[in-house]
Design a protein around this motif. Structure first.
Motif, PDB file in Angstrom:
ATOM      1  N   SER A  69      23.007  40.890  36.541  1.00  0.00           N
ATOM      2  CA  SER A  69      23.573  41.539  35.610  1.00  0.00           C
ATOM      3  C   SER A  69      25.046  41.545  35.403  1.00  0.00           C
ATOM      4  O   SER A  69      25.651  41.138  36.586  1.00  0.00           O
ATOM      5  CB  SER A  69      23.141  43.205  35.508  1.00  0.00           C
ATOM      6  N   PRO A  70      25.792  41.522  34.383  1.00  0.00           N
ATOM      7  CA  PRO A  70      27.184  41.732  34.350  1.00  0.00           C
ATOM      8  C   PRO A  70      27.775  42.561  35.440  1.00  0.00           C
ATOM      9  O   PRO A  70      28.780  41.955  35.993  1.00  0.00           O
ATOM     10  CB  PRO A  70      27.523  42.372  33.081  1.00  0.00           C
ATOM     11  N   SER A  71      27.044  43.852  35.855  1.00  0.00           N
ATOM     12  CA  SER A  71      27.931  44.847  36.862  1.00  0.00           C
ATOM     13  C   SER A  71      27.729  43.848  38.063  1.00  0.00           C
ATOM     14  O   SER A  71      28.740  44.052  38.954  1.00  0.00           O
ATOM     15  CB  SER A  71      27.121  46.078  36.612  1.00  0.00           C
ATOM     16  N   GLU A  72      26.601  43.369  38.383  1.00  0.00           N
ATOM     17  CA  GLU A  72      26.352  42.825  39.685  1.00  0.00           C
ATOM     18  C   GLU A  72      27.156  41.555  39.882  1.00  0.00           C
ATOM     19  O   GLU A  72      27.887  41.497  40.975  1.00  0.00           O
ATOM     20  CB  GLU A  72      24.758  42.158  39.777  1.00  0.00           C
ATOM     21  N   PHE A  73      27.362  40.830  38.819  1.00  0.00           N
ATOM     22  CA  PHE A  73      28.142  39.689  38.925  1.00  0.00           C
ATOM     23  C   PHE A  73      29.764  40.176  39.071  1.00  0.00           C
ATOM     24  O   PHE A  73      30.380  39.292  39.852  1.00  0.00           O
ATOM     25  CB  PHE A  73      28.210  38.853  37.714  1.00  0.00           C
ATOM     26  N   LEU A  74      30.211  40.821  38.236  1.00  0.00           N
ATOM     27  CA  LEU A  74      31.570  41.272  38.312  1.00  0.00           C
ATOM     28  C   LEU A  74      31.890  42.043  39.587  1.00  0.00           C
ATOM     29  O   LEU A  74      33.278  42.183  39.946  1.00  0.00           O
ATOM     30  CB  LEU A  74      31.833  42.083  37.041  1.00  0.00           C
ATOM     31  N   GLU A 102      30.760  48.325  37.663  1.00  0.00           N
ATOM     32  CA  GLU A 102      29.913  49.012  36.593  1.00  0.00           C
ATOM     33  C   GLU A 102      30.418  48.491  35.273  1.00  0.00           C
ATOM     34  O   GLU A 102      31.495  48.682  35.096  1.00  0.00           O
ATOM     35  CB  GLU A 102      29.654  50.397  36.907  1.00  0.00           C
ATOM     36  N   LEU A 103      29.712  47.855  34.405  1.00  0.00           N
ATOM     37  CA  LEU A 103      30.206  47.603  33.323  1.00  0.00           C
ATOM     38  C   LEU A 103      30.496  48.795  32.559  1.00  0.00           C
ATOM     39  O   LEU A 103      29.700  49.701  32.501  1.00  0.00           O
ATOM     40  CB  LEU A 103      29.191  46.740  32.394  1.00  0.00           C
ATOM     41  N   GLY A 104      31.937  48.911  31.866  1.00  0.00           N
ATOM     42  CA  GLY A 104      32.393  49.819  31.311  1.00  0.00           C
ATOM     43  C   GLY A 104      33.457  50.823  31.897  1.00  0.00           C
ATOM     44  O   GLY A 104      34.085  51.649  31.485  1.00  0.00           O
ATOM     45  N   SER A 105      33.341  50.652  33.421  1.00  0.00           N
ATOM     46  CA  SER A 105      34.105  51.419  34.247  1.00  0.00           C
ATOM     47  C   SER A 105      35.590  50.607  34.453  1.00  0.00           C
ATOM     48  O   SER A 105      36.564  51.244  34.718  1.00  0.00           O
ATOM     49  CB  SER A 105      33.738  51.518  35.782  1.00  0.00           C
ATOM     50  N   GLN A 106      35.724  49.423  33.964  1.00  0.00           N
ATOM     51  CA  GLN A 106      36.878  48.750  34.113  1.00  0.00           C
ATOM     52  C   GLN A 106      36.829  47.725  32.498  1.00  0.00           C
ATOM     53  O   GLN A 106      35.953  47.582  32.169  1.00  0.00           O
ATOM     54  CB  GLN A 106      37.203  48.013  35.092  1.00  0.00           C
ATOM     55  N   PHE A 107      38.042  47.428  32.234  1.00  0.00           N
ATOM     56  CA  PHE A 107      38.120  46.165  31.324  1.00  0.00           C
ATOM     57  C   PHE A 107      38.264  44.823  31.883  1.00  0.00           C
ATOM     58  O   PHE A 107      38.737  44.619  32.869  1.00  0.00           O
ATOM     59  CB  PHE A 107      39.363  46.183  30.409  1.00  0.00           C
ATOM     60  N   SER A 128      28.821  42.079  24.676  1.00  0.00           N
ATOM     61  CA  SER A 128      28.353  40.679  24.547  1.00  0.00           C
ATOM     62  C   SER A 128      27.673  40.384  25.985  1.00  0.00           C
ATOM     63  O   SER A 128      26.708  39.613  26.040  1.00  0.00           O
ATOM     64  CB  SER A 128      29.616  39.600  24.268  1.00  0.00           C
ATOM     65  N   MET A 129      28.089  40.665  27.084  1.00  0.00           N
ATOM     66  CA  MET A 129      27.895  40.324  28.466  1.00  0.00           C
ATOM     67  C   MET A 129      26.395  41.084  28.512  1.00  0.00           C
ATOM     68  O   MET A 129      25.513  40.125  28.857  1.00  0.00           O
ATOM     69  CB  MET A 129      28.705  40.560  29.398  1.00  0.00           C
ATOM     70  N   GLN A 130      26.415  42.138  28.262  1.00  0.00           N
ATOM     71  CA  GLN A 130      25.218  42.856  28.560  1.00  0.00           C
ATOM     72  C   GLN A 130      24.088  42.689  27.385  1.00  0.00           C
ATOM     73  O   GLN A 130      23.009  42.600  27.577  1.00  0.00           O
ATOM     74  CB  GLN A 130      25.520  44.407  28.339  1.00  0.00           C
ATOM     75  N   THR A 131      24.414  42.185  26.474  1.00  0.00           N
ATOM     76  CA  THR A 131      23.548  41.776  25.222  1.00  0.00           C
ATOM     77  C   THR A 131      22.890  40.194  25.622  1.00  0.00           C
ATOM     78  O   THR A 131      21.622  40.251  25.538  1.00  0.00           O
ATOM     79  CB  THR A 131      24.221  41.541  23.983  1.00  0.00           C
ATOM     80  N   LEU A 132      23.792  39.451  26.057  1.00  0.00           N
ATOM     81  CA  LEU A 132      23.062  38.280  26.760  1.00  0.00           C
ATOM     82  C   LEU A 132      22.331  38.496  27.866  1.00  0.00           C
ATOM     83  O   LEU A 132      21.132  37.818  27.702  1.00  0.00           O
ATOM     84  CB  LEU A 132      24.535  37.255  27.378  1.00  0.00           C
TER      85      LEU A 132
END
Length: 821
Positions: free
Chosen positions: A23-28, A31-36, A124-128
């Motif tokens: 997921s985006p969170s795992e890759f980055l 947690e998606l939304g906790s940072q830009f 967009s990342m989570q939608t993908l």
């Protein structure tokens, strides 16, 4: 059997890879939304997904921004569809020609066209990810195109700014600095253009490169993801009135269908939303309208937040709006859109074919355009980008509506008459862009109400109700290679009618070639040359040993024909040694930036110099303006803005007056005019509104107050002005000019010289202008000039550079730089 076994094995590998996709969170790593997420990290995630699932995701780079950030699309569908992606694309495009039998829905999701509406790219990342995992059944009959960030330069400007100023972890108080962007916000691109208003005009590199991809796919559905004020709930389709009349019943109805599906999910979560308000479908250059006029279901989705929201902010209700909340909303509508497309793939294909192949009952079937070939070429370059066909007429007489008179008339055509017909694939778009005056169902609109290209490009046009015969294979007038200059000639003469001529002059000056301009028309070599004509003499350039070689190279580069003359003695008019044939000086130009100015107006001027005129300009910010030696500059531009009331104090006005008196040339635009006058300023005066009938009118109800206010406004209407073609600021123009008026502010200039002005009873030739606003326009200036000492001020009440697309206004600005002395 062997083939089946291999295919089964391939599909099993794809399925396994999908199950293990990060997921985006795992890759980055957060947690998606906790940072830009910065743009390069977003690119990395999309690259990772395309490498992890090569059979389902194709990453297609399509160019770079001005700041060299990559632009890209992700194309995704089921493994079976992606194996045949090119065949599916071809079959889909064939439906625009009446053939093809595609049953696959094409959905394009565009994110972050406004850089500080930053949730888009995160979503967009989570939608993908969700489309490839939990919602992969949508992809069985749907091909999805994701543009994760249309405006990378603006996005990174915002994200980098936010990281500089945010509290730790973040502050929800909306007054804290992290919620207060400065003048140069992240909304716009590098040149401070609004990319969401550039789809039709294509002035920016991002738009130009994106449209090539759009024309390759021509989606059934296009969604433009946005943010609005932080206290507003979510907005989704259906859109508000006015709808342009070309929008079909199916396009209207399908917006409702999608909106109901969104509402179902929002209702389940207890989220607030609204529809049918504010965001209409009229102005053609938006990310919802432009696709709509190309047969798609074009929609805008607006999440509350924008540049004010940051990672979290307390809204008016007392609740905290977080980036996680905003992502969830955009994710929901994105997935819901693809779901509805998947459920209606057959209908979408059928209606798309009907849009392109059904009968189009347009009043005008052909537009015939006569005029300067340089202006025709500029228009043709725009049409080529839109894949709009055009041709050249035969000798004939065409009857129809004259754009010049607004009445039925006749127009003589020949092989230099350009013809654009609605009888072509992009016929609907032709009608929208060329029609003399678009039908407006509601005067309360979100943008300008007039844009007709014949007016914008300054061409003598006729709208014909019949098809005008034309030949698309004929060589265009500008394609004829100009002859070389005659070596040893006394002088070389060029006309002055267009921005192409201005670019040629700009290049001459920067290559050290001295150029004169005639202040009067003259006759020579069997031709009448207008005021402003360029005269390049051998004597003026005796210092330059390679003069003729350089001049020839520039003639070839700009495809600019010159007439060589053996003498400076003209047949009639002023000879080349006359005081009326003055030298064009090399102008050192500066522009004011910062808080007094509009970012958009500043960007229009900046882009004009660097990307259109190709002439150097210095940017002087208001923060240090007082420490700048104005004597180092010949020209200073004050862009439109709303902060001049405080910037142009007594001391600065005195300083500007002294600089102008010493020979400086000031160009003031829009809002700057209102604060240059007064006892300590120049002679410019704001006209006072006529209020004689206010006391006798019945006050409107509260509900009707917004419609009452519109009577005092002008929402981008086109007016016919009278021009003094003998004035240096009007060189290259005739007696009339069509101006795009964006507001009701009006000015007079006692004792000054009018360049272009409105008459006694001005009415718009296209677009909406409120009845009260129109009454105050009589005898007001559009462009004017005031001499002061050895210098002068050029006043531009209207914006000739608006959004970079009002082509016929641009020569006024070049005149103010090079011709007005």
């Amino acid at each position: 059997m062997r083939i089946f076994t291999c295919l089964f094995a391939f599909l099993m590998v794809i399925q396994h890879q999908g199950q293990n996709l990060k997921s985006p969170s795992e890759f980055l790593g957060y947690e998606l939304g906790s940072q830009f997420t910065r743009h390069h990290e977003v690119v990395s995630y999309f690259q990772y997904v395309s490498e992890a699932l090569p059979g389902q995701v194709q990453l297609q780079p399509y160019g770079y921004t001005n700041e060299r950030r990559p632009l890209m699309l992700a194309v995704l569908s089921s493994p079976e569809n992606m194996q045949n992606a090119e065949a599916l694309r071809t079959a889909h495009l064939q439906s625009t020609e009446g053939s093809g039998n595609s049953q696959i829905a094409v959905v394009w999701l565009s994110y972050n066209v406004h850089g500080n509406e930053s949730v888009s790219t995160e979503a967009s990342m989570q939608t993908l990810y969700e489309l490839l995992t939990t919602k992969k059944e949508y992809l069985k009959n749907t091909l999805v195109i994701i543009d994760p960030c249309i405006n990378p330069d603006g996005r990174d400007r915002y994200v980098n700014w936010y990281y500089q100023y945010k509290n730790t972890p973040y502050q929800v108080d909306a007054n804290s600095k992290e919620h207060r962007e400065g003048w140069w916000s992240g909304r716009s691109n590098h040149y401070m253009f609004d990319l969401n208003r550039d789809w039709a005009w294509l002035t920016q590199v991002e738009s130009q490169q994106r449209l090539k991809q759009f024309n390759k796919w021509m989606p059934h559905i296009h969604v433009d993801f946005h943010e609005q004020g932080m206290n507003r709930p979510y907005y989704f389709a259906p859109a508000a009135e006015p709808y342009h009349e070309v929008i079909t019943d199916f396009q209207r109805d399908f917006q409702v269908k999608i909106g109901k599906n969104h509402a179902r999910y929002f209702d389940q979560n207890g989220w607030f939303y609204f529809t049918r308000e504010v965001f209409d479908l009229f102005y053609p250059s938006y990310g919802d309208t432009y696709p709509t006029y190309n047969g798609a279901i074009g929609m805008t989705y607006e999440q509350g937040g924008s540049g004010r929201a940051g990672l979290g902010v307390q809204v008016a209700s007392g609740d905290t709006l977080t980036l996680e909340d905003r992502i969830a909303h955009h994710l929901t509508t994105g997935l819901s859109t693809v779901e509805v497309a998947s459920q209606n793939a057959g209908t979408l294909n059928e209606e798309f074919r009907t849009f392109y192949n059904g009968k189009k009952d347009f009043k005008y079937q052909s537009y015939v355009l006569n005029g300067d070939s340089d202006k025709q070429q500029a228009l043709a370059e725009l049409l080529d980008k839109h894949e709009i066909a055009y041709g050249w007429a035969v000798e004939s007489t065409v009857r129809g509506l004259s754009f010049g008179s607004g009445a039925n008339a006749s127009l003589k055509t020949n092989s230099r008459s350009m013809v654009v017909s609605t009888n072509q694939k992009k016929g609907t778009l032709v009608k929208v862009l060329f029609e003399p005056n678009a039908v407006l169902s509601d005067s309360l609109t979100y943008d300008i109400t007039a844009w007709s290209l014949p007016y914008a490009y300054g061409l003598d046009a006729m709208a014909s109700e019949g098809l005008v015969k034309s030949d698309a294979s004929q060589v265009a007038p500008w394609s004829v290679i100009p002859p070389g200059i005659e070596k040893g000639a006394y002088a070389h003469i060029g006309d002055w009618n267009s921005m192409k001529d201005a670019r040629f002059l700009s290049d001459l000056i920067q290559n050290g070639i001295r150029v004169r301009r005639s202040e009067r028309s003259f006759q020579m070599a069997g031709k009448t040359w207008g005021a402003g004509s360029l005269i390049i003499t051998r004597g003026d350039n005796a210092h330059k040993s390679d003069f003729e070689q350089v001049l020839q190279s520039l003639v070839e580069k700009h495809q600019k024909p010159l007439t060589s003359a053996a003498t400076g003695l003209v047949d009639s008019g002023k000879d080349f040694g006359s005081g009326y044939v003055g030298m064009i000086p090399e102008a050192k130009v500066a522009i004011l930036s910062g808080e007094p100015t509009s970012t958009l107006s500043f960007g229009e001027v900046w882009h004009y110099f660097e990307q259109q005129l190709h002439y150097p300009i210095s940017v002087l910010d208001a923060e240090y303006f007082d420490g700048v030696a104005l004597g180092d500059y010949d020209v200073l531009v004050l862009p439109n803005g709303w902060g001049y009331w405080s910037f142009l104090n007594e001391g600065r006005k005195t300083r500007l007056k002294d600089w102008v008196a010493g020979g400086g040339r000031l160009i003031a635009m829009g809002g700057a005019l209102a604060h240059l006058g007064g006892e300590d300023g120049f002679s410019i005066e704001r006209k006072q509104a006529d209020t004689t009938d206010i006391e006798t009118e019945i006050p409107p109800s509260f509900e009707d107050s917004s419609r009452e206010r519109i009577r005092e406004e002008i929402t981008g209407a086109i007016f016919k002005t009278r021009v003094d073609p003998t004035h240096p600021v009007a060189f290259g123009y005739g007696n009339t000019y069509y101006t795009l008026k964006l507001g009701g502010d009006t000015y007079t200039l006692p004792g000054g010289s009018m360049v272009a002005s409105l008459g006694e009873s001005p009415l718009p030739v296209a677009g909406f202008a409120g009845s009260k606003a129109v009454t105050n326009l009589a005898e007001s200036l559009v462009f004017a000039m005031e001499y002061h000492g050895r210098g002068h001020v050029v006043y531009m009440a209207d914006n000739p550079l608006f959004r970079g697309f009002w082509e016929n206004g641009k020569l006024f600005f070049a005149n103010a730089i090079f011709m007005a002395e």
